[in-house]
Design an enzyme around this catalytic site. Structure first.
Site, PDB file in Angstrom:
ATOM      1  CE  LYS A   1      -3.962   1.892   2.600  1.00  0.00           C
ATOM      2  NZ  LYS A   1      -4.860   1.632   3.752  1.00  0.00           N
TER       3      LYS A   1
ATOM      4  CB  SER B   1      -8.007   3.613   2.826  1.00  0.00           C
ATOM      5  OG  SER B   1      -7.219   2.979   3.831  1.00  0.00           O
TER       6      SER B   1
ATOM      7  CB  SER C   1      -8.765   0.496   5.642  1.00  0.00           C
ATOM      8  OG  SER C   1      -9.464   1.686   5.919  1.00  0.00           O
TER       9      SER C   1
END
Length: 544
Positions: free
Chosen positions: A123, A204, A228
């Site tokens: 990420k 996210s 997330s």
């Protein structure tokens, strides 16, 4: 759909953020091409859709495959699929060289660990001390130059992983605006769900989940502050593991709050997720919560992955706020409950895990204060040319509004900046103590009352349209499975459970108490092996 602390789809403006074209190597557009086949790229016997990391290791040990071949195959898939998905924001220009180095290490008979030669996507909020930027989805951090790898990235490299690149993410992990669009960032654009391209991948860790689902890497790493990891996993038919707080170090990761943030793996199967969790786990003296985790996982993850792990276990069924809302969710969850019984579990109905009735009273003040403190500390400690404070970020966004504020505002930033950011403040400490205590009690008391080994529930509703920003009676009615686990710092795993009649993925959650990660992975593995429900994405433009 969830985000950093709660949901961006409903309740108040704060919940929206509290609820969860920057390329080091160019990605050319070939959106009309089909996904490259494993047989063409890697030879017979290696199917990237079904293969596990263990299978890849055996193929490389048997000289049927090299890390360079595997890495180039994933790069080819990114080249072909990413224009449609927007899942990868940065390709590591050193990836092929790292793969060649791994092949040389393997030939020497000195493989470094279980991820030797395995390509991994991170990420884009995880520091890497290489030629890849770490932006958290914002152009404000393009000039940042982290001096060293995040602790978990260091663990990945020590285990032999090839860092393939950075995955797109919801900008600032869904904590900049109450109107955030899940999966959008100013550096990577919009991430799309690989099952139906006009549907949301949730946030996210949107890019990490979409990339894992599409086979753009063997495994990806996300972060979870309030759903997330597990929400994107549910919406992309992947396995998402949100570990116990601190089980995986947060050092070197762009923060929201150290009281919730939990990095973890996202993979196409539980085996790969477990192997990767063990690889990135390890006490870190620089992270107070991580420093306490020595010995919290068994030495060998393989001792956990048993097909009969659910036999004789008491599993609580949490229906309140989850069923009676969506008929597809109900159908899939009923099948899940029957499957648990067939696997020898005692299913206990009527379990409820009450969530906070007024998050604005304690949760929001605590997290906003923590965000300002933690983000300011990260920015100040990170070398490079970039804003050094939250106040500076707000000014940067205003100055570059056509890029940074093109989709939504920064009201959460502004509210957080009005706090003191002082973690010694008595009022703040009271808010935090109440939030954490209530969340832990809600789970622990349910487990104790019904003598449960774990709790199961639907993870999330089907994916909404990609630009969905909230509202609707279904979203209002659905209770976030991550609301309690995130505030408690307890583990949470989402596993593919089925699909809507239109083909949108649905997941089931396994929830437990602190440091029950290994047990939950065992239950998830047993369920996964018995059901085998996961299907490869079809990249449909839209649903009929």
């Amino acid at each position: 759909m969830r985000s950093s602390i709660a949901t961006p789809l409903r309740r108040t403006a704060i919940v929206a953020a509290l609820a969860s074209a920057c390329l080091a190597a160019p990605l050319a557009a070939h959106a009309d091409e089909a996904p490259p086949t494993s047989a063409t790229a890697l030879g017979q016997g290696v199917d990237l859709e079904r293969v596990t990391i263990l299978d890849l290791q055996q193929a490389m040990d048997g000289k049927r495959l090299t890390s360079e071949q595997l890495t180039r195959t994933y790069l080819q898939r990114i080249h072909q699929l990413n224009p449609r998905l927007g899942a990868v924001v940065t390709v590591n220009p050193d990836a092929v060289a790292l793969a060649r180095r791994s092949d040389a290490v393997r030939r020497s008979g000195k493989a470094r660990g279980p991820l030797e030669g395995i390509p991994v996507l991170l990420k884009d909020n995880m520091d890497t001390a290489d030629r890849q930027p770490t932006t958290a989805g914002s152009t404000a951090l393009l000039g940042a130059r982290p001096a060293k790898d995040a602790f978990l990235v260091k663990r990945l490299r020590e285990a032999g992983a090839v860092i393939l690149g950075k995955a797109n993410m919801t900008q600032w992990a869904n904590f900049r605006s109450s109107a955030t669009i899940a999966g959008w960032s100013s550096t990577g654009g919009q991430t799309h769900n690989p099952y139906v391209l006009d549907r949301s991948p949730c946030g996210s860790s949107s890019g990490s989940a979409a990339a894992a689902a599409a086979g753009l890497a063997a495994v990806t790493i996300g972060t979870d502050t309030g759903g997330s990891i597990v929400c994107p996993a549910s919406m992309t038919s992947t396995v998402g593991v949100k570990p116990t707080l601190g089980l995986v170090s947060r050092t070197g990761i762009v923060p929201i709050t150290a009281r919730h943030d939990s990095p973890g793996p996202i993979a196409r199967n539980t085996t790969d997720a477990a192997l990767t969790l063990w690889a990135i786990y390890g006490p870190d003296a620089a992270d107070p919560d991580s420093a306490q985790t020595a010995g919290k996982l068994p030495a060998d993850y393989r001792t956990v992955l048993k097909r009969d792990a659910l036999r004789g276990k008491r599993i609580g069924v949490w229906r309140t706020g989850h069923t009676g809302i969506d008929p597809d969710v109900d159908r899939v969850f009923e099948a899940t409950v029957k499957q648990l019984q067939a696997l020898g579990a005692t299913v206990v109905e009527g379990v409820d895990v009450p969530t906070a009735k007024n998050p604005a009273e304690h949760l929001y003040p605590a997290v906003l204060n923590e965000f300002k403190h933690d983000l300011n500390a990260y920015l100040a400690a990170t070398p490079g040319t970039h804003p050094k404070t939250l106040t500076g970020l707000i000014a940067y966004n205003n100055k570059h509004a056509k890029i940074e504020l093109a989709k939504f505002n920064q009201d959460i930033f502004e509210m957080a900046d009005k706090t003191t950011g002082d973690l010694s403040d008595p009022a703040y400490r009271e808010h935090r103590a109440i939030v954490t205590t209530q969340a832990r009690r809600s789970i622990d008391e349910a487990l104790a009352k019904y003598r449960l080994d774990a709790i199961v529930s639907p993870t999330e509703l089907p994916a909404p349209k990609v630009d969905y920003q909230g509202g609707g009676k279904d979203a209002e009615a659905f209770v976030g499975t991550s609301d309690n686990t995130s505030a408690a710092g307890y583990p949470h795993i989402s596993v593919p459970a089925g699909y809507t009649k239109g083909g949108l993925p649905l997941g089931v959650s396994f929830i437990g108490t602190r440091y029950s990660d290994a047990k939950l992975l065992g239950y998830a593995y047993a369920y996964e092996q018995a059901t085998q429900v996961r299907k490869a994405p079809r990249y449909l433009p839209t649903l009929p």
